[in-house]
Enzyme design. Sequence first.
Site, PDB file in Angstrom:
ATOM      1  N   THR A 412       5.115  10.801  40.554  1.00  0.00           N
ATOM      2  CA  THR A 412       6.610  10.497  39.523  1.00  0.00           C
ATOM      3  C   THR A 412       7.630  11.093  41.031  1.00  0.00           C
ATOM      4  O   THR A 412       8.688  10.131  40.487  1.00  0.00           O
ATOM      5  CB  THR A 412       6.861  11.438  38.616  1.00  0.00           C
ATOM      6  OG1 THR A 412       6.343  12.780  38.789  1.00  0.00           O
ATOM      7  CG2 THR A 412       5.742  10.891  37.760  1.00  0.00           C
ATOM      8  N   GLU A 413       7.489  11.168  42.034  1.00  0.00           N
ATOM      9  CA  GLU A 413       8.023  11.472  42.920  1.00  0.00           C
ATOM     10  C   GLU A 413       7.891  11.621  44.105  1.00  0.00           C
ATOM     11  O   GLU A 413       6.765  12.606  44.460  1.00  0.00           O
ATOM     12  CB  GLU A 413       9.412  13.072  42.744  1.00  0.00           C
ATOM     13  CG  GLU A 413      10.970  12.209  41.540  1.00  0.00           C
ATOM     14  CD  GLU A 413      10.972  14.042  41.116  1.00  0.00           C
ATOM     15  OE1 GLU A 413      11.422  15.000  42.290  1.00  0.00           O
ATOM     16  OE2 GLU A 413      11.867  13.821  40.388  1.00  0.00           O
ATOM     17  N   ASN A 414       8.248  10.966  45.687  1.00  0.00           N
ATOM     18  CA  ASN A 414       7.542  11.902  46.259  1.00  0.00           C
ATOM     19  C   ASN A 414       8.341  10.545  47.596  1.00  0.00           C
ATOM     20  O   ASN A 414       9.112   9.413  47.550  1.00  0.00           O
ATOM     21  CB  ASN A 414       6.193  10.930  46.913  1.00  0.00           C
ATOM     22  CG  ASN A 414       5.671  11.141  48.441  1.00  0.00           C
ATOM     23  OD1 ASN A 414       5.435  10.195  48.786  1.00  0.00           O
ATOM     24  ND2 ASN A 414       6.091  12.430  49.036  1.00  0.00           N
TER      25      ASN A 414
END
Length: 569
Positions: A412-414
Site C-alpha cells: 500500500t506504500e513504497n
Amino acid sequence: RAQRCAGRVCHVLVLVLCLSAAEDFDWTKNDRGSFYYGTFPTGFSWGAGSSAYQTEGAWDKDGKGLSIWDVFSHKKGKVFLNDTGDYACEGYYKLKDDISLLKELNLNHYRFSISWPRVIPTGIRSDHVNEKGIKYYDTLIDQLLENKITPIVTLYHWDLPQVLQEKYGGWQNISMVNYFNDFASLCFERFGNRVKHWITFNNPWSVAVEGYETGEHAPGLKLRGTGAYRAAHHIIKAHAKVWHTYDNQWRNKQNGVVGISLSGDWGEPVDITNLKDIEAAERYVQFYLGWFATPVFHGDYPQVMKDFVGRKSAQQGLGTSRLPTFSSQEKSYIKGTCDFLGVGHFTTRYITQKTYPPGRGSTYFADRDLAELVDPRWPDPGSEWLYSVPWGFRRLLNFVKTQYGNPMIYITENGVSEKMKCTELCDDWRIQYYKDYINEMLKAIRDGVNVKGYTAWSLLDKFEWDEGFSERFGLYYVDFKNKNKPRYPKASVQFYKRIINFNGFPNLREVENWKRKATETCSSSNQLLAADPLTSHMEMVTEIVVPTVCTLCILISAVFLMFLLSRRN
C-alpha cells in the site's frame, strides 16, 4: 508516506523472539542474491497512492469540518517552516488533471483516502452529513471507474475530526470505536456499490506513537508510556468493528474486501549468530508491525509485547501492565478481521540488544530494550529516516507469510523522498529505489508470498506531515509556489510505466535502456519547469498589477472630473 519515524533514529530497539510464532522464519538465512529478471503473475495490480489531507487542500471549503491536522498545522512550530495542508496540491479542484496522470501511467488501481470531516464535519453522523463532500468522492470514484482504474479506499489516513478530539480526547477514548463505525457505514452505504477494496486504517503505528506518545504528529499529545498503547487498543477494536459491520451488512450485497494497512520497517540482527540480537530484531518487528497484525490475525498482542511491557510496568511499581488487555470475547471478535493485509514499507534497520533500566521512565521505545543502527553505506537521498535497503523488503514479506498464514497482501506504500532546495526532475535515485525494491517483491512472490498488487508512494509531491513540503515523494513534481499547483513528470514516471507495461523486468539490456530513456525525457521537463517562474510572475502581474493600474485609472479620472466641475463653479 509516507510517515516520518523520527523517534526511531535515536531510540533504537528490538523485540524478543516469540519462538512459537517464529519457528518457520529462519533469521540466520539472508539470501541477498543478484537481480532477478522475470514477470509478475497475470492480473498483478499496479497503482499509486495519496491521502486526503496531504493532497486535497480546500481545508475549509464546501462545508468541510476541521480535522486535527488543520488545527495542529496552524500552531506555530509544529510543522517545518510552519507549512500547512490548507492548499496542499489543490487536489480537490484538480480531480480530472490527476486522473489523466493515472491514465498516463497505465495504472490498474489508485489508492486514496476519504476525509472523515469532509463528509461528516463534526465526526458524528447524527449531527450532519455533508452532501458536497459525498459528491466530491462520488465524482472521483465514478471517473476512476470510467477510466478502468480500480479505487482502493482508505477510511482513516490520520485526519480525525477536531470535534472528536476536543470532546472526547480522540483515540484515547473508547467512544471513537462507534463514531468510526458510523463513518465507515456511511461510506459503505454511499460508495460500496462501486468501491470493492476498503482499508480501515493507514499505518496506525504512526497515529498511536507520533500522535499520542512523541507528539510529533496531530493531535500532538505526549502521553509517554501509555498514550500510544491506549490509542492502538481502540484503533484495533475500531478496525474489528468495521470489518464485522461490512461482513454482516454489506458483503453479500457488495462483494468487497476489507483490510488494514500496516507499516513496517524490517529489523535485521546485527549478528545473525547471536541469539540476543536475533531476539531483539524480532522484538523490533513485533513491536512495530506485529503490534497490530498479531491481534488481527491471531486475536491478541504478540507475546513478547505482553512480556516486556508487563515486566517493565511491574518494575515501575504499577499494579497492571501499561499494555491494555483484550477479554476472551474481544480476542475471538478481533481474530480474523482481515480479508487482505496492506503493507507499507520503506526501509530497514540493524538491531541489537540494549537494556533500558526502569528508572529511566516509561516509553514505548524503552519498552523494547533494543538499539537501531544503520549502515553508513546505505543510500539516503531524502528523509533522515529513509535508507535504501531493498533486501529488507523481501525479508519482511517472508516474515508476514510465515507469521500470519500467508495472507493476501497489497503493498500500500513504497517509495523514496528527496530533500532538495532546487528542482530536480531527473530522479535517478528514485528509479534505482523502485527498480530494486520492486525486484525484491518479485523475489518474495517467487518465495511463495501472496502479493496481489503494488502501490507506488506517491503519485504527487504533497504535504509531508511535520516535514511540511520539505520532502518530496512524488512521481510527479508539484510546484507549490504557483497557485495553480502544476504537476510535472519526473523521470521515474517513465521508468515505472515501463515496469507496468512489461509486468516485470525483461533483461538487463532492456532495463538499462528504460533508465536511459527515462532520464532523457526529464531534461525537457526540466526546461519546461525552468520557464515556470516567468509564468508565475506573469500571473502575478495579471492578478496584482493590472487591477492596481485599473484602480489608479479610476482614481485619476475621478480627480480630473472633480477638477473640471470645480472650474465650472
